[in-house]
Design an enzyme around this catalytic site. Structure first.
Site, PDB file in Angstrom:
ATOM      1  N   SER A   1      40.217  22.186  63.356  1.00 44.68           N
ATOM      2  CA  SER A   1      39.111  21.386  63.892  1.00 44.68           C
ATOM      3  C   SER A   1      37.921  22.249  64.308  1.00 44.68           C
ATOM      4  CB  SER A   1      39.591  20.553  65.084  1.00 44.68           C
ATOM      5  OG  SER A   1      40.542  19.589  64.681  1.00 44.68           O
TER       6      SER A   1
ATOM      7  N   GLN B   1      38.974   8.306  65.631  1.00 41.66           N
ATOM      8  CA  GLN B   1      37.631   7.908  65.221  1.00 41.66           C
ATOM      9  C   GLN B   1      37.655   7.190  63.873  1.00 41.66           C
ATOM     10  OE1 GLN B   1      35.828  11.779  65.262  1.00 41.66           O
ATOM     11  NE2 GLN B   1      36.358  12.097  67.405  1.00 41.66           N
TER      12      GLN B   1
ATOM     13  N   GLU C   1      50.416  16.581  70.772  1.00 37.88           N
ATOM     14  CA  GLU C   1      51.296  17.612  70.219  1.00 37.88           C
ATOM     15  C   GLU C   1      50.946  19.000  70.718  1.00 37.88           C
ATOM     16  OE1 GLU C   1      47.697  18.627  68.361  1.00 37.88           O
ATOM     17  OE2 GLU C   1      48.531  16.658  68.737  1.00 37.88           O
TER      18      GLU C   1
ATOM     19  N   TYR D   1      32.923  14.216  68.779  1.00 35.47           N
ATOM     20  CA  TYR D   1      32.512  12.820  68.637  1.00 35.47           C
ATOM     21  C   TYR D   1      33.422  11.905  69.454  1.00 35.47           C
ATOM     22  CZ  TYR D   1      29.509  14.386  64.841  1.00 35.47           C
ATOM     23  OH  TYR D   1      28.537  15.023  64.111  1.00 35.47           O
TER      24      TYR D   1
ATOM     25  N   GLY E   1      34.424  18.114  62.126  1.00 37.13           N
ATOM     26  CA  GLY E   1      33.222  17.455  61.627  1.00 37.13           C
ATOM     27  C   GLY E   1      33.005  16.025  62.071  1.00 37.13           C
TER      28      GLY E   1
ATOM     29  N   CYS F   1      42.971  12.306  67.453  1.00 39.15           N
ATOM     30  CA  CYS F   1      41.658  12.962  67.474  1.00 39.15           C
ATOM     31  C   CYS F   1      40.721  12.382  66.408  1.00 39.15           C
ATOM     32  CB  CYS F   1      41.815  14.474  67.339  1.00 39.15           C
ATOM     33  SG  CYS F   1      40.359  15.384  67.889  1.00 39.15           S
ATOM     34  N   LEU F   2      40.460  13.102  65.319  1.00 38.71           N
ATOM     35  CA  LEU F   2      39.645  12.542  64.240  1.00 38.71           C
ATOM     36  C   LEU F   2      40.264  11.246  63.730  1.00 38.71           C
ATOM     37  CD1 LEU F   2      37.188  12.980  62.311  1.00 38.71           C
ATOM     38  CD2 LEU F   2      38.781  14.119  60.756  1.00 38.71           C
TER      39      LEU F   2
ATOM     40  N   HIS G   1      45.222  15.403  72.161  1.00 40.16           N
ATOM     41  CA  HIS G   1      46.283  16.003  71.341  1.00 40.16           C
ATOM     42  C   HIS G   1      47.640  15.938  72.042  1.00 40.16           C
ATOM     43  CE1 HIS G   1      43.905  17.771  68.022  1.00 40.16           C
ATOM     44  NE2 HIS G   1      42.935  17.714  68.910  1.00 40.16           N
TER      45      HIS G   1
ATOM     46  N   ASN H   1      39.942  18.536  71.831  1.00 41.48           N
ATOM     47  CA  ASN H   1      39.029  19.317  71.002  1.00 41.48           C
ATOM     48  C   ASN H   1      38.282  18.373  70.079  1.00 41.48           C
ATOM     49  OD1 ASN H   1      37.658  21.065  69.328  1.00 41.48           O
ATOM     50  ND2 ASN H   1      39.472  21.666  68.172  1.00 41.48           N
TER      51      ASN H   1
END
Length: 369
Positions: free
Chosen positions: A49, A265, A348, A306, A236, A261-262, A346, A303
């Site tokens: 990331s 989103q 994990e 966005y 990103g 996380c991503l 996260h 982490n």
């Protein structure tokens, strides 16, 4: 450690920081961010990331326990750079196989130490994340600013770090197996930059995991006949990964889906919500998050740049499940009717708090049902 040589960090706002180089000697334009973790620099260095980002470590001493072979989050680190106050080139740790600098040289990662990281962190916090250039002191400020302006951060971060071929990781013999069901579950993990500990967390819960590239067609995923879908973390802007967004839309309601996380989103975007970039992001191992269902506050590892725009969730079918205590941002969403849920942090994390490991158990329970 190599002989010290001077380096300079130039930010897009024109501020300059002088120090000493370690790791790769290449010049590098990246986005500058900071991480408040006291330990875990190896996991940070190897977290996909951080692609195209240089990380300022707020803890002042880095490198003191070296690098251990078993603690990487990915095989090939892609972090843009590392910025620390004091670098220790002589680690003391029986598990250490290499120094931090040796690994940074191996993977062409530049670094700088000996600068005032407190001042730099306050600057990022007050003015927001921005692009920067790590270069030699001979590069003038004017020249550095031109280089920064001419090299915007690329948009291909996920495609850069995702696996290129399908691979598998099966449940381990020490799995946490429910007494009423010993048959391993099958999870397809869509790799947007997955950390190894996501795979390990599933393997430890008696799940066989098939890891697929980020742009794998829906038909191929369905052909693999999984019990559930995992959406990984990754670097990103989430709007840059439209194929994964479309995949979630196609699989909605067919299988349990868990996003991290991503992945959080991406699920929100697939439902029609919107995301926005935070001023300086959330990065560290000490972020308090409230579980709105239980009222419990979890200390989490985070982490991300966005976040999900809560105003745009109305009418999508998603509800907010977790909230950040510090800034009230959305930290999790769910659609229980369709067995879909995700978190922005996260669960994990290694090293990091284990308060949120229950989310993997929740995912396994949905698949068992």
């Amino acid at each position: 450690m190599s002989i010290s040589y001077t380096r300079k960090l130039v930010l897009a706002d024109g501020s300059e920081y002088y120090g000493f180089g370690f790791g790769s000697k290449k010049d590098s334009v990246t986005e500058i961010v900071f991480n408040t973790s006291m330990v875990g620099y190896q996991e940070i260095l190897s977290d996909p990331s951080y692609t195209y980002q240089s990380v300022v470590m707020t803890y002042p001493l880095i490198g003191n326990y070296g690098m251990a072979d078993d603690d990487y989050e990915t095989i090939t680190p892609t972090i843009g750079g590392l910025i620390v106050h004091e670098y220790n080139p002589r680690p003391s740790n029986f598990r250490c196989s290499k120094t931090l600098e040796e690994v940074m040289i191996q993977y062409d990662i530049p670094g700088i130490y000996g600068i005032d990281t407190r001042k730099l962190t306050r600057s990022i916090r007050d003015n927001g994340s921005q692009n920067c250039l790590l270069t030699s002191p001979e590069t003038s400020k004017e020249e550095a600013l031109k280089i920064i302006a001419a090299n915007p951060v690329p948009k291909d971060a996920v495609s850069k770090v995702s696996c290129k071929e399908i691979w598998k990781s099966n449940a381990v013999s020490t799995s946490i197996i429910r007494s009423d069901s010993v048959t391993p579950l099958h999870v397809v993990l869509i790799d947007c930059g997955a950390k190894h500990n996501i795979i390990q967390s599933l393997n430890n819960r008696n799940c066989n995991v098939t890891i697929v590239p980020w742009d794998t067609p829906v038909q191929k995923i369905e052909y693999l006949n999984p019990d559930g879908i995992m959406l990984s973390n990754g670097p990103g802007d989430p709007t840059d990964v439209q194929p994964v967004i479309e995949t979630v839309r196609a699989l909605k309601g067919k299988l349990p889906i868990f996003g991290i996380c991503l992945g959080n989103q991406i699920i929100s975007l697939a439902y029609g919500a919107k995301t926005y970039k935070l001023k300086f992001g959330h990065r560290g191992g000490n972020h308090p998050v409230k579980n709105l269902a239980t009222g419990k506050v979890e200390i989490t590892s985070q982490n991300h740049s966005y976040a999900v725009d809560e105003k745009t969730l109305k009418g999508t079918g998603l509800t907010v499940s977790h909230r950040n205590i510090l800034d009230n941002t959305v930290e999790g969403v769910s659609d229980l009717d369709n067995k879909i849920f995700s978190v922005q942090y996260h669960p994990e994390s290694m090293p990091g708090p284990q308060d949120s490991a229950y989310l993997f158990d929740q995912f396994v329970e949905l698949m068992r049902k």
